[in-house]
Write a protein that holds these residues in place. Sequence first.
Motif, PDB file in Angstrom:
ATOM      1  N   ALA A  51       0.835  -1.203   0.000  1.00 21.14           N
ATOM      2  CA  ALA A  51       0.000   0.000   0.000  1.00 21.14           C
ATOM      3  C   ALA A  51       0.872   1.256   0.000  1.00 21.14           C
ATOM      4  O   ALA A  51       0.587   2.220  -0.723  1.00 21.14           O
ATOM      5  CB  ALA A  51      -0.935   0.000   1.209  1.00 21.14           C
ATOM      6  N   LYS A  52       1.919   1.240   0.780  1.00 20.54           N
ATOM      7  CA  LYS A  52       2.834   2.380   0.855  1.00 20.54           C
ATOM      8  C   LYS A  52       3.490   2.624  -0.506  1.00 20.54           C
ATOM      9  O   LYS A  52       3.579   3.774  -0.963  1.00 20.54           O
ATOM     10  CB  LYS A  52       3.895   2.106   1.924  1.00 20.54           C
ATOM     11  N   LEU A  81      -7.235   0.804  -1.956  1.00 20.48           N
ATOM     12  CA  LEU A  81      -6.805   2.200  -1.913  1.00 20.48           C
ATOM     13  C   LEU A  81      -7.754   3.098  -2.702  1.00 20.48           C
ATOM     14  O   LEU A  81      -8.004   4.242  -2.319  1.00 20.48           O
ATOM     15  CB  LEU A  81      -5.379   2.339  -2.459  1.00 20.48           C
ATOM     16  N   VAL A  82      -8.299   2.566  -3.791  1.00 23.20           N
ATOM     17  CA  VAL A  82      -9.176   3.370  -4.649  1.00 23.20           C
ATOM     18  C   VAL A  82     -10.625   3.344  -4.168  1.00 23.20           C
ATOM     19  O   VAL A  82     -11.285   4.382  -4.096  1.00 23.20           O
ATOM     20  CB  VAL A  82      -9.081   2.889  -6.118  1.00 23.20           C
ATOM     21  N   TYR A  83     -11.122   2.159  -3.814  1.00 21.71           N
ATOM     22  CA  TYR A  83     -12.553   1.995  -3.520  1.00 21.71           C
ATOM     23  C   TYR A  83     -12.865   1.580  -2.083  1.00 21.71           C
ATOM     24  O   TYR A  83     -14.022   1.414  -1.735  1.00 21.71           O
ATOM     25  CB  TYR A  83     -13.157   0.926  -4.442  1.00 21.71           C
ATOM     26  N   GLY A  84     -11.835   1.404  -1.259  1.00 20.47           N
ATOM     27  CA  GLY A  84     -12.033   0.838   0.074  1.00 20.47           C
ATOM     28  C   GLY A  84     -12.497   1.831   1.112  1.00 20.47           C
ATOM     29  O   GLY A  84     -12.980   2.932   0.807  1.00 20.47           O
ATOM     30  N   ALA A  85     -12.317   1.466   2.355  1.00 20.59           N
ATOM     31  CA  ALA A  85     -12.804   2.234   3.500  1.00 20.59           C
ATOM     32  C   ALA A  85     -11.790   3.269   3.988  1.00 20.59           C
ATOM     33  O   ALA A  85     -11.964   3.850   5.045  1.00 20.59           O
ATOM     34  CB  ALA A  85     -13.156   1.273   4.637  1.00 20.59           C
ATOM     35  N   TYR A  88      -6.126   1.967   4.799  1.00  9.74           N
ATOM     36  CA  TYR A  88      -4.701   2.097   4.460  1.00  9.74           C
ATOM     37  C   TYR A  88      -4.298   3.573   4.492  1.00  9.74           C
ATOM     38  O   TYR A  88      -3.246   3.925   5.026  1.00  9.74           O
ATOM     39  CB  TYR A  88      -4.401   1.533   3.066  1.00  9.74           C
ATOM     40  N   LYS A  89      -5.131   4.427   3.911  1.00  9.09           N
ATOM     41  CA  LYS A  89      -4.820   5.860   3.847  1.00  9.09           C
ATOM     42  C   LYS A  89      -4.656   6.445   5.244  1.00  9.09           C
ATOM     43  O   LYS A  89      -3.731   7.216   5.500  1.00  9.09           O
ATOM     44  CB  LYS A  89      -5.906   6.599   3.075  1.00  9.09           C
ATOM     45  N   ILE A  90      -5.534   6.078   6.154  1.00  5.70           N
ATOM     46  CA  ILE A  90      -5.451   6.578   7.533  1.00  5.70           C
ATOM     47  C   ILE A  90      -4.119   6.172   8.154  1.00  5.70           C
ATOM     48  O   ILE A  90      -3.416   6.996   8.753  1.00  5.70           O
ATOM     49  CB  ILE A  90      -6.638   6.067   8.377  1.00  5.70           C
ATOM     50  N   VAL A  91      -3.757   4.896   8.019  1.00  2.00           N
ATOM     51  CA  VAL A  91      -2.516   4.408   8.621  1.00  2.00           C
ATOM     52  C   VAL A  91      -1.305   5.054   7.960  1.00  2.00           C
ATOM     53  O   VAL A  91      -0.375   5.507   8.640  1.00  2.00           O
ATOM     54  CB  VAL A  91      -2.429   2.864   8.562  1.00  2.00           C
ATOM     55  N   ASP A  93      -1.118   7.919   6.381  1.00  2.00           N
ATOM     56  CA  ASP A  93      -1.072   9.328   6.790  1.00  2.00           C
ATOM     57  C   ASP A  93      -0.551   9.473   8.213  1.00  2.00           C
ATOM     58  O   ASP A  93       0.283  10.344   8.500  1.00  2.00           O
ATOM     59  CB  ASP A  93      -2.442   9.993   6.663  1.00  2.00           C
ATOM     60  N   ASN A  94      -1.029   8.601   9.109  1.00  2.00           N
ATOM     61  CA  ASN A  94      -0.575   8.652  10.498  1.00  2.00           C
ATOM     62  C   ASN A  94       0.916   8.348  10.607  1.00  2.00           C
ATOM     63  O   ASN A  94       1.642   8.991  11.374  1.00  2.00           O
ATOM     64  CB  ASN A  94      -1.370   7.686  11.376  1.00  2.00           C
ATOM     65  N   LEU A  95       1.391   7.367   9.841  1.00  2.00           N
ATOM     66  CA  LEU A  95       2.818   7.031   9.861  1.00  2.00           C
ATOM     67  C   LEU A  95       3.660   8.164   9.284  1.00  2.00           C
ATOM     68  O   LEU A  95       4.759   8.430   9.774  1.00  2.00           O
ATOM     69  CB  LEU A  95       3.073   5.734   9.080  1.00  2.00           C
ATOM     70  N   ALA A  96       3.153   8.829   8.263  1.00  2.00           N
ATOM     71  CA  ALA A  96       3.895   9.941   7.643  1.00  2.00           C
ATOM     72  C   ALA A  96       4.040  11.117   8.612  1.00  2.00           C
ATOM     73  O   ALA A  96       5.016  11.867   8.529  1.00  2.00           O
ATOM     74  CB  ALA A  96       3.187  10.389   6.371  1.00  2.00           C
ATOM     75  N   LYS A  97       3.117  11.258   9.536  1.00  2.00           N
ATOM     76  CA  LYS A  97       3.170  12.349  10.516  1.00  2.00           C
ATOM     77  C   LYS A  97       4.217  12.111  11.591  1.00  2.00           C
ATOM     78  O   LYS A  97       4.593  13.045  12.284  1.00  2.00           O
ATOM     79  CB  LYS A  97       1.796  12.543  11.171  1.00  2.00           C
ATOM     80  N   LYS A  98       4.657  10.866  11.744  1.00  2.00           N
ATOM     81  CA  LYS A  98       5.624  10.532  12.801  1.00  2.00           C
ATOM     82  C   LYS A  98       7.005  11.000  12.451  1.00  2.00           C
ATOM     83  O   LYS A  98       7.470  11.031  11.402  1.00  2.00           O
ATOM     84  CB  LYS A  98       5.643   9.027  13.051  1.00  2.00           C
TER      85      LYS A  98
END
Length: 98
Positions: A51-52, A81-85, A88-91, A93-98
Motif C-alpha cells: 500500500a505504501k 486504496l481506490v474503492y475501500g474504506a 490504508y490511507k489513515i494508517v 497518513d498517520n505514519l507519515a506524521k511521525k
Amino acid sequence: MPYDSKFKRDDIDELFEGILSLKTVDECYRFFEDICTINEINSIAQRLQVAKMLDNKCTYKEIEQETKASTATISRINKCLVYGADGYKIVLDNLAKK
C-alpha cells in the motif's frame, strides 16, 4: 461521524479496543505473536508495504520485486486504496506524521 462497517460486532470492537490499548511496539510484538501466526504477521506487514509503495506511485513490477507480493495481492490492495474504506490511507497518513 463514526464509520459504519458491515462487519461490526461486539467481539470485533473488543479486539480493536485491545489493539488500541497497546502503548509500545514491544507490546504490539507480544500481542501479535500470541494472536497471529508468523505468516499472518508477515502477510499484514507485506500488505502495508505494498500500500505504501502504491501510494508512492511505484509500478507493480517494482512492488513485486521489492515485496515479493503477487500481482493479485498488489491489485487487491490497489482496489482497497481506490474503492475501500480508507483504512490504508489513515494508517499511511498517520505514519507519515511521525
